[in-house]
Design an enzyme around this catalytic site. Structure first.
Site, PDB file in Angstrom:
ATOM      1  N   PHE A   1       0.924  -1.259   0.101  1.00 51.89           N
ATOM      2  CA  PHE A   1       0.024   0.024   0.067  1.00 51.89           C
ATOM      3  C   PHE A   1       0.797   1.137   0.033  1.00 51.89           C
ATOM      4  O   PHE A   1       0.541   2.220   0.386  1.00 51.89           O
ATOM      5  CB  PHE A   1      -1.035  -0.013   1.067  1.00 51.89           C
ATOM      6  CG  PHE A   1      -1.629  -1.382   1.412  1.00 51.89           C
ATOM      7  CD1 PHE A   1      -2.356  -1.787   0.507  1.00 51.89           C
ATOM      8  CD2 PHE A   1      -1.239  -2.253   2.544  1.00 51.89           C
ATOM      9  CE1 PHE A   1      -3.167  -3.134   0.681  1.00 51.89           C
ATOM     10  CE2 PHE A   1      -1.956  -3.411   2.659  1.00 51.89           C
ATOM     11  CZ  PHE A   1      -2.796  -3.880   1.715  1.00 51.89           C
TER      12      PHE A   1
ATOM     13  N   ILE B   1      -9.492  -4.398 -18.510  1.00 53.62           N
ATOM     14  CA  ILE B   1      -9.285  -5.206 -17.569  1.00 53.62           C
ATOM     15  C   ILE B   1      -8.710  -6.664 -17.754  1.00 53.62           C
ATOM     16  O   ILE B   1      -9.204  -7.258 -18.503  1.00 53.62           O
ATOM     17  CB  ILE B   1     -10.584  -5.189 -16.665  1.00 53.62           C
ATOM     18  CG1 ILE B   1     -11.178  -4.024 -16.177  1.00 53.62           C
ATOM     19  CG2 ILE B   1     -10.489  -6.486 -15.479  1.00 53.62           C
ATOM     20  CD1 ILE B   1     -10.261  -2.916 -15.237  1.00 53.62           C
TER      21      ILE B   1
ATOM     22  N   ASN C   1      -7.786  -9.053 -15.902  1.00 58.65           N
ATOM     23  CA  ASN C   1      -8.390 -10.199 -14.932  1.00 58.65           C
ATOM     24  C   ASN C   1      -9.397  -9.790 -14.178  1.00 58.65           C
ATOM     25  O   ASN C   1      -8.994  -9.018 -13.292  1.00 58.65           O
ATOM     26  CB  ASN C   1      -7.362 -10.872 -14.072  1.00 58.65           C
ATOM     27  CG  ASN C   1      -7.602 -12.268 -13.549  1.00 58.65           C
ATOM     28  OD1 ASN C   1      -8.764 -12.174 -12.795  1.00 58.65           O
ATOM     29  ND2 ASN C   1      -6.969 -13.132 -13.370  1.00 58.65           N
TER      30      ASN C   1
ATOM     31  N   GLU D   1      -5.250   2.111  -7.419  1.00 60.43           N
ATOM     32  CA  GLU D   1      -5.800   3.210  -6.629  1.00 60.43           C
ATOM     33  C   GLU D   1      -7.014   3.606  -6.916  1.00 60.43           C
ATOM     34  O   GLU D   1      -7.719   4.216  -5.879  1.00 60.43           O
ATOM     35  CB  GLU D   1      -4.910   4.290  -6.568  1.00 60.43           C
ATOM     36  CG  GLU D   1      -3.453   4.328  -7.143  1.00 60.43           C
ATOM     37  CD  GLU D   1      -2.496   3.727  -6.491  1.00 60.43           C
ATOM     38  OE1 GLU D   1      -1.866   4.314  -5.183  1.00 60.43           O
ATOM     39  OE2 GLU D   1      -1.609   2.600  -7.081  1.00 60.43           O
TER      40      GLU D   1
END
Lengths: 757, 342, 178
Positions: free
Chosen positions: A259, A648, A650, A724
């Site tokens: 993170f 996208i 996956n 994010e």
């Protein structure tokens, strides 16, 4: 918990069993993770290993005046105590301590001198034969300090902020004002203004920072380190300790959450390498959960917003100013306010950004750095503005939709935020909302619906990858990228397998080792774009080699075909014009007599293609809260998050990224805050019991929608990254829902029950 | 963690004898709080006397008073899910299940639960003064970050709270603590077990040197028809109470025959005011009467800054808990807290 | 002048010696292991540092996260808050005892299918905890599973998947009981 997932079709390949991109492939490293066989940094149990335990400062500012090591060194099992008194001479210049993502200033050097710059600063490392002896010895080490006065409270520094320099990669100073923001605000039909605050937050990944340094007989070391960038750590330790790159290998196969906390090398890697080199023995240093609060954090930030509207409900003026803390020695920056100049159409905008120095450790990028903060302020203010102007908050945003990036005066490479609004609102049932606060309830429960959204950069960095295709039909692809739960292993495997038309099982992707080609630090949502492009390129190189060999095969139907004339599917190279004309890939090496094919290459952003565009991902979030009318407790019962982030790769792992982001947003809105007692300059809730993050019972329905975006400008894969963007606007949507439920406008997070009584 | 030796006790007498002759010895059963504090260097025993082999103390059985005897070494989980506890003392069951986590409840024992120490940030952190940890060093919470601190019964030396959930129900149920010491066995009324900080915040309870809790006796009255445990916290589960209320009511129609109200998270011990409970006796179960009781309960409450809100919150929680217990609009299985958690 | 807070009275010239190691026998995943451990070694550290069973994770070392969850006699506990010497004679089951990559347990498979993890660090603790939940037989509804899985923190926020995975196995188990 249904979800609508739409992804762009993949190039020309058509349907085949080896079309993997965009599929919900289960994590390839799943079996390792669910059985505990995946090894994290503190789990490489190398022979003859010593344990280091860190001693931290109880004071915030001052000097160490005395360290009484003698009685501790006399304890059985204690090997050495490292402090500023006995650290060998190391690199002298600041630049040697600067890592790839360091902000401007002078990096903190552990054990460098007797000076204390922040509370819980590491002051000594006790090394012993067992973990328990090291822990005990650390607890009996007597140190004396002389204490100086200190400042840790940003509230008292409101007038002492300054505009920072651009010393940190990725930081963009806010653009100059546009239009006439002061007059426009004065003449606006409706106006709002307010201060929006959140305190410090710590990343707190589940795995605590740890480094196991294996000391080899030839004096070389392998550092198994918790990091989001093995190359970043390698250059850090080689520069400081004067090692060559082949003397210091850095490895991270699995990271138990980052993170952002692992973007910069943390002090335990310095301490572990120091001890191993000095003692010529393997050493492990693990931090405690309490010590996880002793380094970077999302800074305590004060934001001030002013807005006004025209009679038609368009934005007349927008002012957004932010001030946050940094340390005395480094100038940490993040992009807090810039987003406010590009998310909505507005001709009169004034953005301001300042930092103030305090006696704290340098803040550190934490999931959606800057944007999580800025989108909270902006999107709550937008809600206030919508109410002041008497317009539905969603309608208000659509009225002020930005068709181009006014900060950069460029069109977007792609932007489907409008579709996010539409699909999110439909799924949520926004049209059934009654606008008045306190107008929806069930018994004691006030029900509130709120929405918000956000914008994040779609970026790409240079990355490299290597591929090896062997005669058994297996493909090995390597790049020193990171895996901290983002799905890197899986999506890279999918890209590689699809590029060469192989089943998932035939491909192994390895990462996190400085013996592999370089990849950027794992952050900024750029790994899929950067490493993914490198993987695609290197597999294409292998494909070309395979094609050449295939053309040499007797009676090859591919003779004369170029790489553009063929495609790889179902383990074959096929002529695109006539797919039944094909060669089985596994047969190619056998026929050629070669044992393996190798390729190594890199991928870089195509700056010429990108330059005309502003490249961003967007999202729209809709949240439902239930607030106990008498007791002030808040539960988030429903969230819909619609995300437009290019292609996208996956749908399973990407959905998980967004689900996790929503949990982070709930956490930011309702519970997360590291509280400092300014009498001591010390964070007081520095543990997992009192620093609250959600548990399972806090999380209810979360719906993720991916809105299809085709974008060939951002990168050849068309991906924008997903780490994010999903977090943006979540805290604001919840705050807005709390207002809708209760009529109380909370402008300071977290929204504990105290604030709603 | 400091250096210590460990022994596993095989008999209560011997364990008590050893503890009473060694001031640096500590009993350990579940270990969930003691080991936590030892790793923080807050507790520093040099000898640990393990109790887990004393299986006689782990039973749950009827007592001669028509109630239930809970062995001190029975785990919180085994107690909460014991069929007799679920049936006759659902308040206790609900309260235990509102505390800690399933893992901790499987380790923590009934006796150990009473020995839990405060969660005060300053008590836990050796870098800050704390009279409870180091008498005479000062109370950092008094003028510090005191959101989780006491609003009732505190002193100028200490404003810490006692964190147990289970004990709040035990206070409401008027349990008795059975102890074994060098002088033999004795019983302590639950209200007398924990003490207020006064001049000696380092002393949490009224146990004498060497004494070991052997059991908790529950009286026959279990308030199994009208009860509730209302726990307010900063997240939905696995968090200590900001304020909690245990209520047991005996109703005849709408008239209160008997009322018990205990508050958690507000003082150095579970907070009860018997005089307030008496004013409810014979009164009707109305919101007005509940509000009056809540006001009286919190009359002497004092905030210290960040915890000022707890005074109003506690009043509202008392009213809500009394209403909830009256109406029993909550599911009655042992997992009732799942649905009634506000 | 401010002193580093220590475990001693201060000004000590000699310190209490570390405790000596003794023979401790633990039964881990059905195998008896004879180990030399001092009393201050927690079960968690015994597993990770002495038995090389690193599947059990250390996330806080204070019972505040659940990463270290193992089963003792079938019941889930936090292995960081118990001493190894206190666990002699008990049956300890760790994640390694529940299944291996080539022979996954139903829970392990369900966690993969529902993407019930991201970084994977809390995962062994989540799975051991879920196994304990199954053994207890107290959780049936989604709300009950949420509450009784709340002793395991997941910072990645994989709770939606964890709930789905555990629910699937709970439902299958109750079908078998029927």
């Amino acid at each position: 918990m249904s979800q609508l997932i739409t992804t762009p079709r993949l190039v020309e390949a058509g349907t085949s069993n080896t079309s993997h991109i965009g599929k919900p492939t289960s994590r390839v490293e799943g079996p390792a993770k669910v059985t505990g066989t995946a090894k994290y940094s503190a789990e490489f149990n190398v022979p003859d290993m010593l344990y280091g335990y860190v001693v931290t400062s109880p004071i915030t500012k001052g000097r160490i005046t005395k360290i009484n090591t003698e009685p501790v060194l006399a304890l059985a099992g204690v090997v050495q105590i490292f402090s500023h008194e006995n650290v060998p001479s190391l690199a002298w210049f600041d630049r040697s301590y600067k890592d790839d993502v360091a902000p401007g200033g002078s990096p903190f050097r552990p054990l460098h001198d007797n000076e204390i710059k922040f509370n819980m600063q590491p002051v000594a490392l006790v090394v012993a034969e067992t973990f328990e002896v090291a822990r005990y010895a650390a607890s009996v080490l007597e140190i004396e300090y002389a204490e100086d006065k200190f400042d840790t409270n940003i509230d008292l520094k409101r007038d002492e902020g300054h505009e920072p320099g651009s010393g940190k990669t990725g930081f963009m100073p806010p653009p100059p004002p546009r239009g006439n923001p002061n007059d426009a605000l004065k003449n606006a039909t409706h106006r709002i203004e307010g201060e929006y605050i959140h305190g410090a937050q710590h990343h707190n990944p589940m795995e605590m920072f740890a480094t196991t340094v294996e000391y080899h007989p030839d004096g070389k070391i392998t550092a198994y380190d918790k990091t989001q960038g093995v190359y970043n750590v390698q250059q850090y330790i080689t520069k400081i300790f004067g090692l060559s790159k082949d003397q210091a290998r850095v490895v991270n196969h699995y990271m138990g959450g980052g993170f952002g906390s692992g973007l910069r090398p943390q002090y335990q890697v310095f301490l572990a390498v120091l001890a191993a080199l000095e003692l010529k023995q393997s050493v492990r240093v693990s931090l405690t959960r309490q010590q996880m609060f002793s380094f970077g954090h999302r800074p305590h930030t004060l934001q001030y917003l002013k807005m006004g509207t025209n009679p038609d409900g368009t934005l007349a003026a927008l002012h957004h100013h932010a001030l946050h803390e940094t340390s005395r020695f480094e100038e940490y920056t993040e992009n807090v306010v810039n987003w406010s100049g590009m998310l909505y159409q507005c001709e009169n905008v004034k953005l301001g950004y300042q930092v103030a120095e305090l006696d704290v450790y340098t803040p550190l990028d934490m999931r959606a750095p800057g944007a999580a903060t800025g989108s909270f302020g902006l999107e709550v203010a937008m809600d206030e503005m919508a109410y002041a102007a008497g317009i539905d908050p969603l309608d208000f945003r659509i009225r002020n939709y930005a068709e181009q990036d006014q900060n950069m005066k460029k069109p977007f490479s792609s932007k489907k935020l409008r579709e996010c609004y539409h699909e999110g609102a439909t799924r949520f049932g926004w049209d059934k909302r009654t606008p008045e606060p306190r107008s929806m309830r069930e018994g004691n429960q006030l029900i509130g619906w709120g929405m918000a959204g956000g914008v994040w950069d779609a970026s790409m960095q240079k990355a490299a990858a290597k591929a090896t295709f062997t005669a058994d039909g297996k493909l090995l692809v390597q790049s020193a990228a990171g895996e901290n739960g983002t799905g890197t292993y899986t999506i890279m495997t999918q890209i590689a397998a699809e590029t060469l038309g192989l089943p998932i099982e035939a491909v192994t992707f390895e990462l996190g080792d400085t013996n592999m080609p370089e990849a950027p630090v794992q952050g900024g949502s750029w790994t899929a774009a950067s490493v993914g492009s490198a993987v695609k390129n290197v597999c294409t190189d292998i494909g070309e080699k395979l094609l050449k060999l295939a053309q040499k095969m007797e009676g090859s139907p591919l003779k004369g075909a170029s790489i553009d004339d063929v495609h790889f599917a179902d383990g074959q190279i096929r002529l695109s014009a006539n797919p039944s004309e094909a060669v089985v890939v596994r047969d190619i090496l056998a026929a050629s007599g070669e044992e393996k094919l190798e390729a190594e290459t890199s991928a870089m952003p195509n700056l010429i293609k990108q330059q005309p565009y502003s490249m961003h991902s967007h999202n729209a979030v809709f949240a439902e809260v239930r607030v106990d009318e008498d007791l002030g407790t808040v539960h988030v019962t429903r969230v819909v998050n619609a995300v437009a982030a290019g292609r996208i790769l996956n749908t399973k792992t990407a959905r998980s990224q967004v689900l996790g982001s929503v949990v982070w947003g709930i956490s930011m809105a309702l519970m997360e805050e590291t509280v400092m007692d300014h009498t001591f300059g010390r964070y007081m809730n520095h543990n997992y019991a009192e620093y609250h993050i959600p548990v399972n019972a806090d999380i209810h329905d979360i719906d993720v929608i991916f809105v299809e975006e085709e974008d060939d400008k951002v990168n050849p894969l068309g991906v924008k990254g997903i780490g994010e963007v999903g977090m943006l606007g979540v805290a604001a949507a919840i705050t807005n829902a709390v207002y809708h439920a209760t009529g109380k406008r909370v402008r300071e997070l977290p929204i504990y029950m105290d604030k709603l009584l | 963690m400091n250096s210590f030796t460990y022994t596993s006790a095989t008999a209560v007498d011997a364990a008590v004898r050893e503890k009473s002759t060694n001031s640096k010895a500590a009993f350990v059963a579940g270990g969930t709080n003691l080991l936590d504090l030892m790793k923080e260097n807050v507790e520093r025993p040099t000898r640990l006397i393990g109790l887990n082999k004393l299986s006689d103390l782990a039973t749950i059985e009827n007592n001669p008073e028509g109630g239930l005897r809970l062995g001190a070494l029975a785990t919180n989980a085994d107690t909460a899910w014991h069929p007799e506890v679920e049936k006759r003392y659902p308040l206790l069951s609900q309260t235990i299940l509102a505390g800690a986590s399933p893992q901790l409840r499987n380790m923590a024992t009934n006796g150990g639960n009473l020995m839990q120490r405060t969660r005060c940030y300053y008590f836990y952190d050796l870098a800050t003064p704390c009279n409870k940890r180091e008498p005479g060093s000062g109370c950092s919470a008094l003028n510090g970050f005191n959101r989780i601190h006491a609003i009732l019964g505190a002193s100028e030396h200490c404003i810490a709270t006692y964190p147990s959930d289970m004990a709040v129900a035990l206070a409401a149920l008027e349990a008795t603590v059975r102890v074994s010491g060098p002088q033999g066995e004795r019983t302590i009324a639950f209200a007398d077990f924990h003490r207020l900080p006064g001049d000696h915040p380092e002393i949490d309870n009224t146990l004498e040197t060497g004494e070991l809790i052997t059991a908790l006796d529950l009286p026959a009255q279990g308030f199994e028809k009208n009860f509730t445990y209302l726990k307010l916290r900063d997240r939905t589960s696995y968090a200590f109470a900001v304020v909690s209320v245990a209520v047991g009511l005996e109703l005849e129609g709408n008239v209160i025959k008997e009322a018990r109200i205990a508050l958690g998270g507000v003082a150095h011990k579970p907070w009860r005011v018997v005089a307030v409970e008496e004013t409810l006796r014979g009164a009707t179960a109305t919101e007005d009467n509940f509000r009056e009781a809540a006001t009286a309960l919190l009359r002497d409450a004092q905030g210290y800054g960040s915890n000022n809100f707890k005074i109003e919150l506690a009043k509202r929680a008392v009213v809500r808990a009394l209403k909830q217990a009256t109406e029993m609009n909550q599911p009655l299985d042992a997992n009732a807290f799942l649905n009634s958690n506000p | 002048m401010i002193q580093q807070p220590t475990n001693t009275a201060g000004g000590a010239t000699s310190l209490p010696a570390p405790p000596s190691a003794g023979s401790v026998t633990l039964t881990i995943n059905g195998v008896q292991r004879h180990m030399q451990l001092a009393p201050w070694t927690t079960l968690l550290d015994a597993l990770r540092e002495y038995a090389d069973l690193t599947g059990t994770k250390k996330g806080c070392d204070h019972g505040q996260c659940g990463s270290c969850t193992v089963l003792v006699n079938g019941k889930r506990i936090n292995s960081c808050l118990t001493l190894a010497v206190m666990q002699e004679g008990n049956e300890i089951t760790t994640i390694e005892g529940l299944g291996q990559p080539e022979s996954l347990s139903p829970l392990q498979q369900a966690f993969i299918d529902h993407d019930a993890f991201q970084c994977g660090y809390c995962t062994p603790g989540q799975i051991c905890s879920a196994q304990g939940l199954l053994n207890e037989g107290r959780a049936h509804t989604e709300d009950e599973i949420r509450e009784l899985m709340s002793g395991n923190i997941c910072r990645c926020g994989a709770y939606v998947g964890i709930l789905a995975a555990v629910k699937e196995v709970v439902d299958k188990q109750s079908e078998i009981v029927k």
